[in-house]
Write an enzyme that holds these catalytic residues in place. Structure first.
Site, PDB file in Angstrom:
ATOM      1  N   HIS A 123      -5.323  -4.077  -1.346  1.00  0.00           N
ATOM      2  CA  HIS A 123      -5.099  -3.092  -2.402  1.00  0.00           C
ATOM      3  C   HIS A 123      -5.007  -3.758  -3.776  1.00  0.00           C
ATOM      4  O   HIS A 123      -4.271  -3.311  -4.647  1.00  0.00           O
ATOM      5  CB  HIS A 123      -3.847  -2.281  -2.098  1.00  0.00           C
ATOM      6  CG  HIS A 123      -4.010  -1.387  -0.914  1.00  0.00           C
ATOM      7  ND1 HIS A 123      -4.573  -0.129  -1.002  1.00  0.00           N
ATOM      8  CD2 HIS A 123      -3.722  -1.580   0.392  1.00  0.00           C
ATOM      9  CE1 HIS A 123      -4.599   0.417   0.203  1.00  0.00           C
ATOM     10  NE2 HIS A 123      -4.100  -0.440   1.071  1.00  0.00           N
TER      11      HIS A 123
ATOM     12  N   LYS B 161     -12.508  -1.049   0.740  1.00  0.00           N
ATOM     13  CA  LYS B 161     -11.785  -0.261  -0.259  1.00  0.00           C
ATOM     14  C   LYS B 161     -12.545  -0.346  -1.593  1.00  0.00           C
ATOM     15  O   LYS B 161     -13.538   0.338  -1.757  1.00  0.00           O
ATOM     16  CB  LYS B 161     -10.339  -0.737  -0.357  1.00  0.00           C
ATOM     17  CG  LYS B 161      -9.544  -0.412   0.910  1.00  0.00           C
ATOM     18  CD  LYS B 161      -8.096  -0.814   0.811  1.00  0.00           C
ATOM     19  CE  LYS B 161      -7.269  -0.291   1.980  1.00  0.00           C
ATOM     20  NZ  LYS B 161      -7.715  -0.738   3.307  1.00  0.00           N
TER      21      LYS B 161
ATOM     22  N   SER C 164       0.797  -1.225   0.000  1.00  0.00           N
ATOM     23  CA  SER C 164       0.000   0.000   0.000  1.00  0.00           C
ATOM     24  C   SER C 164       0.828   1.273   0.000  1.00  0.00           C
ATOM     25  O   SER C 164       0.364   2.309  -0.479  1.00  0.00           O
ATOM     26  CB  SER C 164      -0.938   0.012   1.213  1.00  0.00           C
ATOM     27  OG  SER C 164      -0.201  -0.012   2.422  1.00  0.00           O
TER      28      SER C 164
END
Length: 420
Positions: free
Chosen positions: A236, A267, A208
């Site tokens: 991610h 996310k 990240s």
């Protein structure tokens, strides 16, 4: 009677009046904390929280009057946190299943929507089963302790996310840390760990802070050579890396060689909250019996489950949103490089603008906001000392004009502060 209570409240300072603990120990604690906080300010690593007064998206309104701000620092990779179908699914789940369960899963906190989402996650990742957590931090805190014993070994990339590091600290396995994405060092550590019963290699799929992607092909080859298992954190990557957005294992063609995946719903998959583990069914069954964050945390609220479920539906129906991001990421990276900036990582929507100095990163981020671009400077302890950067994150819902305006602002601010 109520008058007497009111008088007592007034004499005691009244409701809502802050009260400070008294005594020498409390005073000593306050002095120590204030000194430590001042050190953080002096070092230029103080982290302020900007207050948003609108929904999450590519354009924001900040409390205090900041309107028309272009947002380049959210993990909202696919723009689904404000997608109308995702919001509608949350409202429907809220109305049908209530605000929350007031319980953990094994007592009276499991609803049909939890089981449906777990099945959907497993199907999306092409795994046998899945288990939901309040966050991926909890998923990482819960897996290593439940799975590994003093007879086992875990081998962790030195730049893994803090939640992986903390989760590994909780377990009693033999711990090995290998240099970041260094396959020679990993092999040396695997040789050393051959004395252990079970060996688990743990890595972020996409890191990240730097936007780089783990060399999963090489990791899986070494794992096969030394009879080890592979665990990846895909926070991610889930939803947008790989041909159909299934993550780094799909991107690199090793879906059949990665044993365990932990990831987040907070996310790309709607942006609300929640995390999960997906993998072999016996492992998931064990986590339901032994994983402390699962056993002792309230169930995910129905609205959050509704958001994530609809986000997965949208991804499995079409990969168009996920694929639209690649061109936008390339646009930003190439234009920033042409302007003279150093951008870490490769082909990932996390685009760290490397600056080195913590104070410079902080001041430039503030100047960017003055130009209508919302970005954040990252410095120690979030990243190593001397590696301060402004982390830019591209979303599928950014327009080309948004990206160009961001590059122009960076160029102006960089020249002003001597970064170019």
């Amino acid at each position: 009677m109520w008058r007497a209570a009111a008088v007592r409240a007034l004499r005691g300072g009244g409701a809502g009046v802050p009260r400070a603990a008294s005594g020498a120990a409390a005073a000593q604690l306050r002095r120590r904390l204030e000194s430590e906080l001042e050190d953080i300010r002096v070092a230029g690593t103080w982290k302020s929280e900007r207050v948003i007064s609108s929904r999450q998206g590519p354009h924001l309104r900040l409390a205090g009057g900041g309107a028309g701000i272009i947002n380049f620092c959210a993990n909202n990779y696919l723009g689904l946190s404000s997608h109308p179908e995702v919001i509608r699914a949350a409202v429907e789940a809220l109305e049908k299943f209530g605000a929350g369960l007031s319980s953990v899963r094994f007592i009276c906190g499991t609803q049909s929507i939890h089981k449906d989402l777990e099945e959907k996650i497993a199907r999306f990742h092409q795994r046998e089963d899945a288990i939901l957590y309040a966050s991926c931090f909890d998923a990482n805190a819960g897996i290593f302790e439940a799975l590994l014993t003093p007879e086992d070994a875990v081998l962790s990339d030195e730049l893994n996310h803090a939640s992986i590091i903390d989760g590994i600290r909780l377990c009693k396995a033999n711990k090995y840390r290998y240099k970041h994405m260094d396959m020679q060092d990993l092999e040396a550590k695997l040789k050393e760990a051959q004395k252990c019963r079970l060996r688990l290699v743990a890595t972020d799929g996409a890191f990240s802070m730097d936007g780089d992607i783990a060399p999963l092909r090489e990791i899986c080859q070494l794992a096969q050579k030394y009879d080890a298992l592979v665990f990846i954190d895909e926070c991610h990557a889930t939803g947008f890396l790989g041909p159909s957005g299934r993550g780094t294992d799909e991107l690199l063609g090793v879906m059949d060689k990665v044993t365990i995946i932990n990831s987040t719903l907070g996310k790309a998959l709607g942006g609300a909250a929640g995390g999960y583990t997906t993998g072999p069914k016996p492992l998931i069954d064990l986590l339901r019996q032994r994983s402390r964050p699962y056993l002792f945390s309230n169930s995910l609220p129905p609205a959050v489950v509704g958001c994530a479920s609809k986000a997965l539906d949208l991804l499995m129906e079409s990969n168009a949103i996920a694929q639209s991001m690649a061109a936008k990421t390339q646009r930003f990276r190439s234009k920033m490089a042409a302007a003279g900036f150093t951008i870490s990582g490769k082909d990932h929507p996390i685009c760290p603008v490397m600056l080195g100095d913590a104070r410079l990163a902080s001041v430039m981020a503030e100047d960017m906001l003055n130009r209508g671009i919302y970005v954040i400077g990252f410095s120690y302890p979030v990243v190593p000392k001397g590696k301060a950067r402004i982390r830019v994150q591209i979303s599928a819902v950014h327009s080309d004009e948004d990206i160009d305006r961001c590059v122009e602002a960076f160029t102006e601010v960089g020249r002003k502060h001597g970064a170019l």
